[in-house]
Design a protein around this motif. Structure first.
Motif, mmCIF file in Angstrom:
data_model
loop_
_atom_site.group_PDB
_atom_site.id
_atom_site.type_symbol
_atom_site.label_atom_id
_atom_site.label_comp_id
_atom_site.label_asym_id
_atom_site.label_seq_id
_atom_site.Cartn_x
_atom_site.Cartn_y
_atom_site.Cartn_z
ATOM 1 N N ARG A 137 8.203 6.897 -2.708
ATOM 2 C CA ARG A 137 8.036 5.615 -2.648
ATOM 3 C C ARG A 137 8.913 4.600 -2.080
ATOM 4 O O ARG A 137 8.946 3.738 -1.620
ATOM 5 N N GLU A 149 9.018 4.214 1.370
ATOM 6 C CA GLU A 149 7.963 3.254 1.792
ATOM 7 C C GLU A 149 8.359 1.884 1.616
ATOM 8 O O GLU A 149 7.971 0.978 2.244
ATOM 9 N N HIS A 197 8.276 -2.177 3.684
ATOM 10 C CA HIS A 197 7.542 -3.256 3.413
ATOM 11 C C HIS A 197 8.326 -4.632 3.235
ATOM 12 O O HIS A 197 9.246 -4.492 3.063
ATOM 13 N N TRP A 220 1.003 6.999 7.834
ATOM 14 C CA TRP A 220 -0.196 6.751 6.611
ATOM 15 C C TRP A 220 -0.809 7.982 6.511
ATOM 16 O O TRP A 220 -1.344 8.395 5.507
ATOM 17 N N ASN A 242 1.178 10.227 4.261
ATOM 18 C CA ASN A 242 1.735 9.580 2.965
ATOM 19 C C ASN A 242 0.486 9.280 2.153
ATOM 20 O O ASN A 242 0.618 9.008 0.968
#
Length: 394
Positions: free
Chosen positions: A34, A37, A41, A181, A184
């Motif tokens: 995470r 990721e 973002h 995408w 994950n």
């Protein structure tokens, strides 16, 4: 209280808030995955008393609308520590997020609401629903011989993407998935078992992600590009009848599975799912592929949008015969003109009709837009018909 973008140094604080608010616990491996990721973002937060008191993240996506790919900001992870709730911080974050998405040319935004009524206040509106099925083995579609073949195992990503992209582009609001995408999210959440249906020419025409556990066949994702592939996949599923008692899956709201069964009295439920919001009327409509027209169309859209003031006002929309559009905001001195092609509506209603979830005539009938019959009819003809569907979650 300070409203600002969060950085990598805020990662642990954000994850602690997410785990508390959404009641889950991540392993060390999950936290590290995470972390990568998180860096991709746009994460916004409210700082208070030296800590992150509330936050949300904007995930950069692309979504299909009438076969065209639009930049979309996915709102996720909206959370506040309980001691800081009901201070208007989430409202501030959502307004900040709209400004960020507008700057980043993300003309549309999606989110999964904890309460639809809450996010409607800020301009989001329902845009998609799906059918949820539960069938016993005795209710499954009849097995049929098809000319193609099923290949079970771990197909190459290129094969799955080929099928998915053809399918997803048929709907409004499906994600244009990138490789990350798939790796994950799709592979992790949809089921570890996979099967692909190939036609006689060995071209992939459908696939299913699934799990078989405790006598249940759980379909995480099933896509078929034609009737042959649908029958082939259902026959594959039905061939598990000695191992299972029930099958569960979701499908588009228009899915005709029940009609195609000998006994249509199966357990099915229509589930309202995600919400959408036009972030920038000008950016969104400038990209929007309207239907071809017999003659050019001009409509004035009087839009209400309290949380994105750049959308508020009267817009002149011109649709050419080939469906391309131009739009610009009318000057203050022109806005009192009682144009016979004028339509009044809020950003929620505009989003619902342009996403294809509701038609202009329907919205006028229930009082969600106002205008002359000729203006409503002109907008009705200008918006192509296409169903909404979303196979993902974030």
């Amino acid at each position: 209280m300070e409203l600002r973008k969060l950085t990598a140094g805020d990662y642990e604080a954000c994850m602690a808030l997410s785990e508390y608010a959404f009641q889950f616990t991540m392993t060390e491996d999950q936290l590290e995955r995470r972390r990568e990721e998180f860096s991709k973002h746009n994460v916004l937060g409210v700082y208070a008393d030296g800590q992150v008191g509330a936050k949300l993240q904007i995930i950069p996506f692309q979504t299909y609308i009438h076969g065209r790919s639009f930049e979309m900001g996915g709102i996720a992870g909206v959370a506040t520590w309980p001691e800081y709730r009901r201070k208007g911080w989430v409202a501030g974050l959502l307004k900040y997020a709209l400004e960020e998405m507008n700057r980043n040319k993300q003309s549309i935004s999606f989110l999964h609401p904890f309460a639809f009524s809450f996010y409607r206040k800020y301009g989001w509106e329902t845009y998609v629903e799906y059918k949820k099925y539960k069938l016993s083995t005795s209710e499954l579609p009849a097995k049929k011989q098809t000319p193609g073949t099923i290949k079970r195992g771990n197909p190459e990503l290129a094969v799955l993407k080929q099928v998915y992209e053809t399918y997803a582009a048929r709907y409004n609001g499906s994600l244009n998935r990138d490789g990350a995408w798939w790796e994950n999210s799709v592979y992790i959440k949809k089921g570890s078992k996979r099967a692909v249906y190939y036609d006689e020419a060995d071209v992939p025409q459908g696939y299913v992600f699934y799990e078989v556990k405790d006598s249940k066949f759980t379909i995480g994702e099933m896509i078929h590009l034609n009737e042959e592939a649908r029958q082939g996949l259902w026959t594959f599923i039905a061939n598990h009848d000695s191992m299972i008692n029930e099958v569960t899956l979701q499908a588009p709201a228009s899915d005709m599975l029940a009609f195609q069964l000998d006994n249509p009295r199966i357990q099915q439920e229509v589930v309202p799912y995600f919400m959408a919001r036009i972030v920038s009327v000008e950016q969104f409509i400038s990209q929007y592929p309207f239907a071809s027209q017999d003659s050019p169309v001009q409509i004035w859209l009087e839009v209400e949008d309290a949380y994105a003031p750049w959308n508020e006002g009267v817009w002149e929309l011109n649709v050419a015969m080939n469906g391309t559009a131009s739009i610009w905001k009318k000057a203050e001195s022109e806005r009192e003109d009682q144009h016979d092609q004028r339509i009044r509506l809020n950003i929620q209603s505009l989003t619902a009709v342009l996403m294809g979830y509701r038609r202009p005539a329907e919205m006028a009938q229930i009082g969600r837009m106002e205008g002359s019959a000729t203006a409503i009819q002109a907008l009705e003809k200008a918006i192509p018909h296409r169903e909404t569907y979303l196979l993902d979650f974030f």
